[in-house]
Enzyme design. Sequence first.
Site, PDB file in Angstrom:
ATOM      1  N   HIS A 147      -9.188   4.500  -1.607  1.00 42.84           N
ATOM      2  CA  HIS A 147      -7.766   4.564  -1.185  1.00 42.84           C
ATOM      3  C   HIS A 147      -7.071   5.778  -1.827  1.00 42.84           C
ATOM      4  O   HIS A 147      -6.165   5.634  -2.647  1.00 42.84           O
ATOM      5  CB  HIS A 147      -7.027   3.258  -1.537  1.00 42.84           C
ATOM      6  CG  HIS A 147      -5.742   3.104  -0.785  1.00 42.84           C
ATOM      7  ND1 HIS A 147      -5.270   1.899  -0.341  1.00 42.84           N
ATOM      8  CD2 HIS A 147      -4.822   4.000  -0.375  1.00 42.84           C
ATOM      9  CE1 HIS A 147      -4.121   2.052   0.293  1.00 42.84           C
ATOM     10  NE2 HIS A 147      -3.822   3.350   0.274  1.00 42.84           N
TER      11      HIS A 147
ATOM     12  N   ARG B 144      -4.758   0.604   6.772  1.00 46.72           N
ATOM     13  CA  ARG B 144      -4.880  -0.585   5.944  1.00 46.72           C
ATOM     14  C   ARG B 144      -6.190  -1.278   6.306  1.00 46.72           C
ATOM     15  O   ARG B 144      -6.535  -1.398   7.492  1.00 46.72           O
ATOM     16  CB  ARG B 144      -3.723  -1.557   6.204  1.00 46.72           C
ATOM     17  CG  ARG B 144      -2.417  -1.180   5.541  1.00 46.72           C
ATOM     18  CD  ARG B 144      -2.495  -1.302   4.014  1.00 46.72           C
ATOM     19  NE  ARG B 144      -1.240  -0.975   3.376  1.00 46.72           N
ATOM     20  CZ  ARG B 144      -0.928   0.217   2.849  1.00 46.72           C
ATOM     21  NH1 ARG B 144      -1.804   1.205   2.891  1.00 46.72           N
ATOM     22  NH2 ARG B 144       0.233   0.414   2.257  1.00 46.72           N
TER      23      ARG B 144
ATOM     24  N   GLU C 169      -8.849  -4.542  -1.826  1.00 52.52           N
ATOM     25  CA  GLU C 169      -9.078  -3.441  -2.778  1.00 52.52           C
ATOM     26  C   GLU C 169      -8.852  -3.935  -4.210  1.00 52.52           C
ATOM     27  O   GLU C 169      -7.953  -4.729  -4.437  1.00 52.52           O
ATOM     28  CB  GLU C 169      -8.127  -2.290  -2.444  1.00 52.52           C
ATOM     29  CG  GLU C 169      -8.433  -1.704  -1.080  1.00 52.52           C
ATOM     30  CD  GLU C 169      -7.382  -0.720  -0.589  1.00 52.52           C
ATOM     31  OE1 GLU C 169      -6.470  -0.368  -1.363  1.00 52.52           O
ATOM     32  OE2 GLU C 169      -7.468  -0.319   0.577  1.00 52.52           O
TER      33      GLU C 169
HETATM   34  C1  8YV Z   1      -0.706   4.937  -1.827  1.00 54.47           C
HETATM   35  C2  8YV Z   1      -0.296   3.829   0.484  1.00 54.47           C
HETATM   36  O1  8YV Z   1      -2.031   5.115  -2.216  1.00 54.47           O
HETATM   37  O2  8YV Z   1       1.595   4.929   1.290  1.00 54.47           O
HETATM   38  C3  8YV Z   1       0.974   3.885   1.225  1.00 54.47           C
HETATM   39  O3  8YV Z   1       1.389   2.849   1.761  1.00 54.47           O
HETATM   40  O4  8YV Z   1      -0.998   2.868   0.562  1.00 54.47           O
HETATM   41  C4  8YV Z   1      -0.737   4.986  -0.352  1.00 54.47           C
HETATM   42  O5  8YV Z   1      -0.110   6.160  -0.026  1.00 54.47           O
HETATM   43  C5  8YV Z   1      -0.122   3.850  -2.576  1.00 54.47           C
HETATM   44  O6  8YV Z   1       1.135   3.485  -2.159  1.00 54.47           O
HETATM   45  C6  8YV Z   1      -0.100   4.262  -4.040  1.00 54.47           C
HETATM   46  O7  8YV Z   1       0.870   3.686  -4.730  1.00 54.47           O
END
Ligand code: 8YV
Length: 312
Positions: free
Chosen positions: A278, A231, A260
């Site tokens: 991301h 993060r 983001e």
């Molecule tokens: C995804 C993420 O890009 O798993 C997570 O927490 O941040 C990422 O895998 C995101 O959740 C896409 O919806």
Amino acid sequence: MKPEVLLIGAMMPELESRLDADYTVHRLAQAGDKEAFLAEVGPRVRGIVTGGVTGASRALMERLPHLGIVAVNGIGTDAVDLDYARAQGIRVTTTPNVLTDDVADMAMALLLATSRQICQSDRYVRQGLWGRQGLPLARKVTGKKLGIVGLGRIGRAVAKRAEGFGMPIAYTDVTEIPGVHYRRVPDLAALAEWAEILVVAAAGGPQSRGVVNAAVLEALGPEGILINVARGSIVDEPALVAALEGKRIAGAGLDVFVDEPKVPEALWRMDNVVLQPHRASATFETRIAMGELVLANLAAHFDGREPPTAVV
Ligand code: 8YV
């Protein structure tokens, strides 16, 4: 009557079609006036489908009096108000395990791309500079000391891959992780001091906010490289930009950012930085597997069964 769910962000079209087959789906992203939209559909919504970054705030959940489940299409719950969900008896589910390999692969890709100047060299070839101008030498990866911030499932998958590169490994985590032979260095600055490459793989949230700060970057040093696939909030972003500008670290490979999709423009100009939007879990195979888990969690909840991967 199909249960009504609020979709925040997009899923793969195949999965959205399946969601549409079983639920009445309200798409927040498509609403012009979000306030009016929520006022209209909010009282009927019984589930939220959201991403790891979009999450579900308390303010949003408060507008959905019949909300029973927040199904996160991701592993991170730092953007979901878990205390509120717990207090209200709202289930929260995530998609663990299925994305571990992809995120670890992305950490290695960024580690290799940054150290070996893959993107910089690619630009050099495309710009027709080969044969006309030199390129600085890159940094060796094999045998480099790797510090991992957060030795959860993803951190361990990074370690396993790094072993293949002959990298000595140490980690920082809140507790000693059982069953691993890597050395735990409880103090993050001490880990950074030892490491030549630091990979951030910890969970986001208040407990990790800004822990990779100016002092940690200073300790990583002018030959050190920072990789973040966790993060953006874990790294003090202005301190990172300043450390890169001041050449107090050698480079960075970043998949995540504080706000983001905003990426500090100073980073765009830096050749020693590799940037990703991301995308660590963004492979066809993994997004299908994540979506299947989201659907399985929703189906179980609405059938009155225990969702397979509930965290609340
Ligand atoms: C995804 C993420 O890009 O798993 C997570 O927490 O941040 C990422 O895998 C995101 O959740 C896409 O919806």
